[in-house]
Design an enzyme around this catalytic site. Structure first.
Site, PDB file in Angstrom:
ATOM      1  N   ALA A  23      15.117  15.619  11.257  1.00  0.00           N
ATOM      2  CA  ALA A  23      14.125  16.981  11.290  1.00  0.00           C
ATOM      3  C   ALA A  23      13.102  16.782  12.252  1.00  0.00           C
ATOM      4  O   ALA A  23      12.487  17.813  12.213  1.00  0.00           O
ATOM      5  CB  ALA A  23      13.734  17.302   9.797  1.00  0.00           C
ATOM      6  N   ASP A  66      16.664   3.499   2.938  1.00  0.00           N
ATOM      7  CA  ASP A  66      17.234   4.255   3.764  1.00  0.00           C
ATOM      8  C   ASP A  66      18.149   3.585   4.455  1.00  0.00           C
ATOM      9  O   ASP A  66      18.464   2.525   4.779  1.00  0.00           O
ATOM     10  CB  ASP A  66      16.178   4.705   4.788  1.00  0.00           C
ATOM     11  N   HIS A  67      19.342   4.383   4.632  1.00  0.00           N
ATOM     12  CA  HIS A  67      20.765   4.067   5.191  1.00  0.00           C
ATOM     13  C   HIS A  67      21.199   2.893   4.872  1.00  0.00           C
ATOM     14  O   HIS A  67      21.389   1.694   5.789  1.00  0.00           O
ATOM     15  CB  HIS A  67      20.330   4.045   6.810  1.00  0.00           C
ATOM     16  N   HIS A  72      19.326  12.693  14.821  1.00  0.00           N
ATOM     17  CA  HIS A  72      18.171  11.840  14.827  1.00  0.00           C
ATOM     18  C   HIS A  72      17.394  11.805  16.164  1.00  0.00           C
ATOM     19  O   HIS A  72      17.910  12.027  17.308  1.00  0.00           O
ATOM     20  CB  HIS A  72      18.754  10.564  14.580  1.00  0.00           C
ATOM     21  N   ASN A  94      14.039  14.369   6.210  1.00  0.00           N
ATOM     22  CA  ASN A  94      13.773  12.978   6.998  1.00  0.00           C
ATOM     23  C   ASN A  94      13.166  13.269   8.142  1.00  0.00           C
ATOM     24  O   ASN A  94      13.685  13.645   8.934  1.00  0.00           O
ATOM     25  CB  ASN A  94      14.862  12.055   6.995  1.00  0.00           C
TER      26      ASN A  94
HETATM   27  P1  13P Z   1      14.097  11.847  13.007  1.00  0.00           P
HETATM   28  O1  13P Z   1      14.758  10.822  13.763  1.00  0.00           O
HETATM   29  O2  13P Z   1      14.490  13.025  13.472  1.00  0.00           O
HETATM   30  O3  13P Z   1      12.863  11.681  12.925  1.00  0.00           O
HETATM   31  O4  13P Z   1      14.775  11.791  11.548  1.00  0.00           O
HETATM   32  C1  13P Z   1      14.506  10.832  10.645  1.00  0.00           C
HETATM   33  C2  13P Z   1      15.913  10.490  10.026  1.00  0.00           C
HETATM   34  O5  13P Z   1      16.524  11.080   9.645  1.00  0.00           O
HETATM   35  C3  13P Z   1      16.008   8.945   9.610  1.00  0.00           C
HETATM   36  O6  13P Z   1      17.174   8.864   8.867  1.00  0.00           O
END
Ligand code: 13P
Length: 287
Positions: free
Chosen positions: A210, A81-82, A180, A230
């Site tokens: 989300a 991720d990221h 986020h 996510n």
């Molecule tokens: P939330 O921070 O809304 O739970 O989303 C997680 C996310 O997108 C991490 O990349």
């Protein structure tokens, strides 16, 4: 089993449902996420990336997540991720990750294209798919902060089309009002804007941020090409709440295992709930 390739994503995009992407921080979250996927019998993407690597150790978390996915009866992707560092992306690809996110969203457009293109080139050698991001999302990925404003740096549909064509990326994370973490006021997505992006690009879209999103906003996004969603803060909150409740009974006996088990089970239950939200809905349900 390991979920390889983009078929599940493409099927979800075509059918109006989505694969959840959940963060793994440690053994208990990997166990909870695996248990949820198995209980639901649905594919899940485990996101084990730079933030959690700092806590668990990169090699340890990579091994934990890949081993659990390979042994699972449910199809599990293991995703960086990221990823902002091409060396880290390579480490994950060489270890056997099924997908990586290259996050060049903070870079100027041409630099985002360059780093994404290079990540795609590296991923192809390892049979992995690549998610990239265009547009900026406010908020933190691992800690929910108060007072996060809605995104103003929306993903431009025409730029998105140019970006996807230039990079060959497999999925695109977009900014359409999403943030986020939790927010004080319910988030409103710009669904018309999302529809324009969906029309302009030929790949499945990804919705970050989300957690706490009203279900009608979420289902509106699923009907407009979003195939990976996510959710993290909801699971973190559930984990902390369960450990808070368990702590008084764990303290007298120094029963640390019961505390960790409570956190693990709460992650499982919260993940199951999200999986249900993203799964195919009965015919006639609102879009
Ligand atoms: P939330 O921070 O809304 O739970 O989303 C997680 C996310 O997108 C991490 O990349």
């Amino acid at each position: 089993m390991l979920l390889r390739g983009t078929d599940a994503l493409k099927e979800a995009a075509a059918a109006g449902h989505a694969l959840p992407g959940f963060v793994a921080y440690n053994l208990e979250t990997v166990q909870g996420l695996t248990a949820a996927a198995e209980a639901a019998g649905r594919p899940v993407i485990i996101r084990a990336g730079s933030g959690p690597f700092k806590h668990a150790g990169r090699e340890a978390l990579i091994r934990l997540a890949l081993d659990a996915a390979a042994r699972s009866t449910a199809p599990l992707g293991v995703h960086l991720d990221h990823g902002r560092d091409l060396d880290e992306i390579t480490v994950c690809l060489e270890a056997g990750y099924t997908s990586v996110m290259v996050d060049g969203s903070h870079l100027p457009f041409v630099e985002n294209i360059a780093v994404t293109k290079e990540a795609v080139r590296r991923a192809r050698d390892h049979g992995a798919w690549v998610e990239a991001e265009l547009g900026a999302l406010p908020g933190d990925e691992d800690v929910s902060t108060d007072g996060v404003a809605q995104s103003t740096a929306m993903t431009d549909p025409q730029q998105a089309a140019e970006f996807v064509a230039a990079t060959g990326v497999d999925a695109l994370a977009v900014a359409v009002g999403n943030v986020h973490g939790f927010t004080k006021h319910p988030v409103r997505l710009d669904l018309e804007w999302l529809a324009a992006i969906h029309e302009a690009v030929p790949v499945p879209l990804v919705l970050h941020g989300a957690s706490g999103l009203p279900v009608e906003e979420l289902h509106g996004a699923l009907a407009r090409g979003v195939a990976k969603v996510n959710v993290n803060a909801e699971l973190r909150r559930a984990c902390l709440e369960a450990t808070r409740v368990t702590l008084p009974s764990a303290l007298p006996g120094s029963d640390v295992v019961s505390l960790w088990a409570a956190g693990r089970d709460a992650v499982r239950d919260a993940a199951l709930e999200v999986i249900g939200r993203l799964s195919p809905r009965p015919a006639g349900a609102d879009a």
